[in-house]
Design a protein around this motif. Structure first.
Motif, PDB file in Angstrom:
ATOM      1  N   PHE A   1       0.837  -1.212   0.000  1.00 41.71           N
ATOM      2  CA  PHE A   1       0.000   0.000   0.000  1.00 41.71           C
ATOM      3  C   PHE A   1       0.865   1.253   0.000  1.00 41.71           C
ATOM      4  O   PHE A   1       0.553   2.235  -0.682  1.00 41.71           O
ATOM      5  CB  PHE A   1      -0.915  -0.009   1.224  1.00 41.71           C
ATOM      6  CG  PHE A   1      -1.895   1.116   1.258  1.00 41.71           C
ATOM      7  CD1 PHE A   1      -3.064   1.050   0.524  1.00 41.71           C
ATOM      8  CD2 PHE A   1      -1.662   2.259   2.026  1.00 41.71           C
ATOM      9  CE1 PHE A   1      -3.980   2.092   0.544  1.00 41.71           C
ATOM     10  CE2 PHE A   1      -2.562   3.304   2.048  1.00 41.71           C
ATOM     11  CZ  PHE A   1      -3.731   3.217   1.307  1.00 41.71           C
ATOM     12  N   ALA A   2       1.949   1.232   0.753  1.00 46.19           N
ATOM     13  CA  ALA A   2       2.833   2.394   0.819  1.00 46.19           C
ATOM     14  C   ALA A   2       3.461   2.713  -0.532  1.00 46.19           C
ATOM     15  O   ALA A   2       3.741   3.878  -0.840  1.00 46.19           O
ATOM     16  CB  ALA A   2       3.925   2.153   1.855  1.00 46.19           C
TER      17      ALA A   2
ATOM     18  N   ASP B   1      -4.013   4.072  -7.534  1.00 41.06           N
ATOM     19  CA  ASP B   1      -4.163   2.690  -7.089  1.00 41.06           C
ATOM     20  C   ASP B   1      -4.740   2.623  -5.680  1.00 41.06           C
ATOM     21  O   ASP B   1      -5.493   1.698  -5.345  1.00 41.06           O
ATOM     22  CB  ASP B   1      -2.819   1.964  -7.127  1.00 41.06           C
ATOM     23  CG  ASP B   1      -2.352   1.677  -8.543  1.00 41.06           C
ATOM     24  OD1 ASP B   1      -3.224   1.620  -9.434  1.00 41.06           O
ATOM     25  OD2 ASP B   1      -1.131   1.525  -8.747  1.00 41.06           O
ATOM     26  N   LYS B   2      -4.388   3.600  -4.846  1.00 43.97           N
ATOM     27  CA  LYS B   2      -4.917   3.603  -3.481  1.00 43.97           C
ATOM     28  C   LYS B   2      -6.433   3.802  -3.464  1.00 43.97           C
ATOM     29  O   LYS B   2      -7.117   3.328  -2.552  1.00 43.97           O
ATOM     30  CB  LYS B   2      -4.237   4.697  -2.657  1.00 43.97           C
ATOM     31  CG  LYS B   2      -2.790   4.374  -2.300  1.00 43.97           C
ATOM     32  CD  LYS B   2      -2.167   5.470  -1.451  1.00 43.97           C
ATOM     33  CE  LYS B   2      -0.724   5.103  -1.062  1.00 43.97           C
ATOM     34  NZ  LYS B   2      -0.083   6.145  -0.235  1.00 43.97           N
ATOM     35  N   LEU B   3      -6.962   4.484  -4.482  1.00 44.19           N
ATOM     36  CA  LEU B   3      -8.407   4.681  -4.562  1.00 44.19           C
ATOM     37  C   LEU B   3      -9.145   3.380  -4.835  1.00 44.19           C
ATOM     38  O   LEU B   3     -10.329   3.249  -4.511  1.00 44.19           O
ATOM     39  CB  LEU B   3      -8.739   5.711  -5.655  1.00 44.19           C
ATOM     40  CG  LEU B   3      -8.284   7.148  -5.393  1.00 44.19           C
ATOM     41  CD1 LEU B   3      -8.583   8.022  -6.592  1.00 44.19           C
ATOM     42  CD2 LEU B   3      -8.959   7.703  -4.134  1.00 44.19           C
ATOM     43  N   THR B   4      -8.457   2.426  -5.474  1.00 44.08           N
ATOM     44  CA  THR B   4      -9.093   1.146  -5.787  1.00 44.08           C
ATOM     45  C   THR B   4      -8.677   0.048  -4.806  1.00 44.08           C
ATOM     46  O   THR B   4      -8.984  -1.116  -5.037  1.00 44.08           O
ATOM     47  CB  THR B   4      -8.726   0.711  -7.230  1.00 44.08           C
ATOM     48  OG1 THR B   4      -7.304   0.516  -7.330  1.00 44.08           O
ATOM     49  CG2 THR B   4      -9.152   1.757  -8.239  1.00 44.08           C
ATOM     50  N   PHE B   5      -7.982   0.412  -3.745  1.00 42.13           N
ATOM     51  CA  PHE B   5      -7.569  -0.568  -2.747  1.00 42.13           C
ATOM     52  C   PHE B   5      -8.809  -1.227  -2.144  1.00 42.13           C
ATOM     53  O   PHE B   5      -9.741  -0.545  -1.722  1.00 42.13           O
ATOM     54  CB  PHE B   5      -6.741   0.114  -1.656  1.00 42.13           C
ATOM     55  CG  PHE B   5      -6.177  -0.828  -0.633  1.00 42.13           C
ATOM     56  CD1 PHE B   5      -5.091  -1.633  -0.938  1.00 42.13           C
ATOM     57  CD2 PHE B   5      -6.735  -0.913   0.639  1.00 42.13           C
ATOM     58  CE1 PHE B   5      -4.559  -2.509   0.009  1.00 42.13           C
ATOM     59  CE2 PHE B   5      -6.212  -1.770   1.584  1.00 42.13           C
ATOM     60  CZ  PHE B   5      -5.121  -2.572   1.270  1.00 42.13           C
TER      61      PHE B   5
ATOM     62  N   VAL C   1      -3.049  -0.141   7.207  1.00 41.13           N
ATOM     63  CA  VAL C   1      -3.668   0.219   5.932  1.00 41.13           C
ATOM     64  C   VAL C   1      -5.186   0.232   6.104  1.00 41.13           C
ATOM     65  O   VAL C   1      -5.712  -0.261   7.110  1.00 41.13           O
ATOM     66  CB  VAL C   1      -3.259  -0.771   4.815  1.00 41.13           C
ATOM     67  CG1 VAL C   1      -1.758  -0.722   4.596  1.00 41.13           C
ATOM     68  CG2 VAL C   1      -3.697  -2.190   5.154  1.00 41.13           C
ATOM     69  N   PRO C   2      -5.932   0.810   5.131  1.00 41.05           N
ATOM     70  CA  PRO C   2      -7.393   0.852   5.255  1.00 41.05           C
ATOM     71  C   PRO C   2      -7.978  -0.546   5.477  1.00 41.05           C
ATOM     72  O   PRO C   2      -7.565  -1.521   4.856  1.00 41.05           O
ATOM     73  CB  PRO C   2      -7.833   1.434   3.904  1.00 41.05           C
ATOM     74  CG  PRO C   2      -6.674   2.268   3.469  1.00 41.05           C
ATOM     75  CD  PRO C   2      -5.458   1.527   3.925  1.00 41.05           C
ATOM     76  N   HIS C   3      -8.963  -0.624   6.352  1.00 39.70           N
ATOM     77  CA  HIS C   3      -9.591  -1.909   6.666  1.00 39.70           C
ATOM     78  C   HIS C   3     -11.061  -1.683   6.972  1.00 39.70           C
ATOM     79  O   HIS C   3     -11.524  -0.544   7.105  1.00 39.70           O
ATOM     80  CB  HIS C   3      -8.891  -2.573   7.857  1.00 39.70           C
ATOM     81  CG  HIS C   3      -8.894  -1.737   9.090  1.00 39.70           C
ATOM     82  ND1 HIS C   3      -7.975  -0.699   9.291  1.00 39.70           N
ATOM     83  CD2 HIS C   3      -9.693  -1.742  10.189  1.00 39.70           C
ATOM     84  CE1 HIS C   3      -8.217  -0.125  10.443  1.00 39.70           C
ATOM     85  NE2 HIS C   3      -9.258  -0.736  11.016  1.00 39.70           N
TER      86      HIS C   3
ATOM     87  N   THR D   1     -16.137  -8.619  -3.511  1.00 45.32           N
ATOM     88  CA  THR D   1     -15.260  -7.468  -3.768  1.00 45.32           C
ATOM     89  C   THR D   1     -15.917  -6.193  -3.249  1.00 45.32           C
ATOM     90  O   THR D   1     -17.145  -6.066  -3.240  1.00 45.32           O
ATOM     91  CB  THR D   1     -14.984  -7.307  -5.274  1.00 45.32           C
ATOM     92  OG1 THR D   1     -16.227  -7.109  -5.965  1.00 45.32           O
ATOM     93  CG2 THR D   1     -14.291  -8.541  -5.831  1.00 45.32           C
ATOM     94  N   GLY D   2     -15.083  -5.264  -2.802  1.00 47.87           N
ATOM     95  CA  GLY D   2     -15.582  -3.977  -2.349  1.00 47.87           C
ATOM     96  C   GLY D   2     -15.536  -2.935  -3.456  1.00 47.87           C
ATOM     97  O   GLY D   2     -16.512  -2.238  -3.708  1.00 47.87           O
TER      98      GLY D   2
END
Length: 242
Positions: free
Chosen positions: A30-31, A37-41, A124-126, A205-206
């Motif tokens: 993630f870092a 890409d972080k928007l689609t994590f 990381v986001p969870h 999937t989210g």
């Protein structure tokens, strides 16, 4: 069969193990991601990624519910005791569906909790259980695995051979989705979007890729495929010699 318990326990171990491994490694990945890409994590997908193996083990269990009887020839005794073939296959489908649904619910719950705990530890986001997306993945994932088991039962009834059924299930759940992008143009797009296991897997999937099916319509495609195969299995089982 003794293998039933092994399949159920193995499925749970796969879910927790893969979720923990994926979640633990997500921190560094993630870092290094770009802002886009972080928007689609997708924390939900990461924690339930073990379904790719679980769908195969559950489907194999479904196939063996029928092929094991043909392999040992106990199907003759079964049909002698219960000549109504539709009742035999219907009973197998009901029991298998109940066991696989419960197993699927345990799998998605364990995988989600283990995966999200690992993601939280990695910073990381969870997600939490209070998130509606989480429950859609947990409950929808359980339904998906139950459908995978019934698909295995349908193919086992149609094919009757354990080896051939195993080969077909591996192709359907792993090989076609993996090599689908290499297919020519339209076929590659169709496989990625409408192939039943791929479409059904969207329920876990989210982040929603606009080029793929939405979660519940995708699961409906999977369910429709299972209904068609089970119908063919019932018709074939009633007419074919044991």
């Amino acid at each position: 069969m003794r293998s039933t318990l092994y399949v159920v326990l193995g499925t749970l171990v796969i879910g927790a193990g893969i979720a923990t491994l994926v979640g633990s490694s997500a921190g560094e990945e993630f870092a290094a991601m770009s802002a886009a890409d972080k928007l689609t994590f997708d924390p939900l997908s990461l924690s339930l990624k073990g379904y790719m193996m679980a769908q195969v083990t559950i489907a194999l269990l479904g196939g063996m519910v029928m092929t094991a009887e043909y392999g040992s020839r106990t199907v003759v005794s079964t049909l002698t005791a219960v000549p109504h073939r539709g009742r035999v296959l219907g009973a197998k489908a009901v029991v298998l569906g109940a066991v696989s649904l419960l197993t699927g619910l345990l799998f998605t719950s364990v995988a989600f909790l283990a995966g999200q705990a690992a993601l939280k530890s990695a910073g990381v986001p969870h997600l939490t259980l209070s998130d509606p997306t989480a429950w859609r993945g947990i409950l929808g994932g359980a339904l998906f695995l139950a459908l995978a088991a019934l698909l295995g039962l349908a193919l086992g009834t149609l094919i009757r051979s354990t080896t051939a059924t195993v080969t077909t299930l591996f192709a359907a759940f792993l090989i076609v989705p993996a090599f689908g992008p290499a297919f020519p143009g339209f076929l590659a797009d169709w496989t990625a979007k409408y192939w039943p296991p791929s479409a059904g897997g969207q329920i876990m999937t989210g982040y929603q890729d606009p080029s793929l099916m939405q979660p519940w319509p995708g699961l409906a495609v999977m369910a429709g495929c299972v209904v068609l195969l089970l119908t063919a299995a019932f018709l074939t089982f009633r007419k074919r010699d044991a």
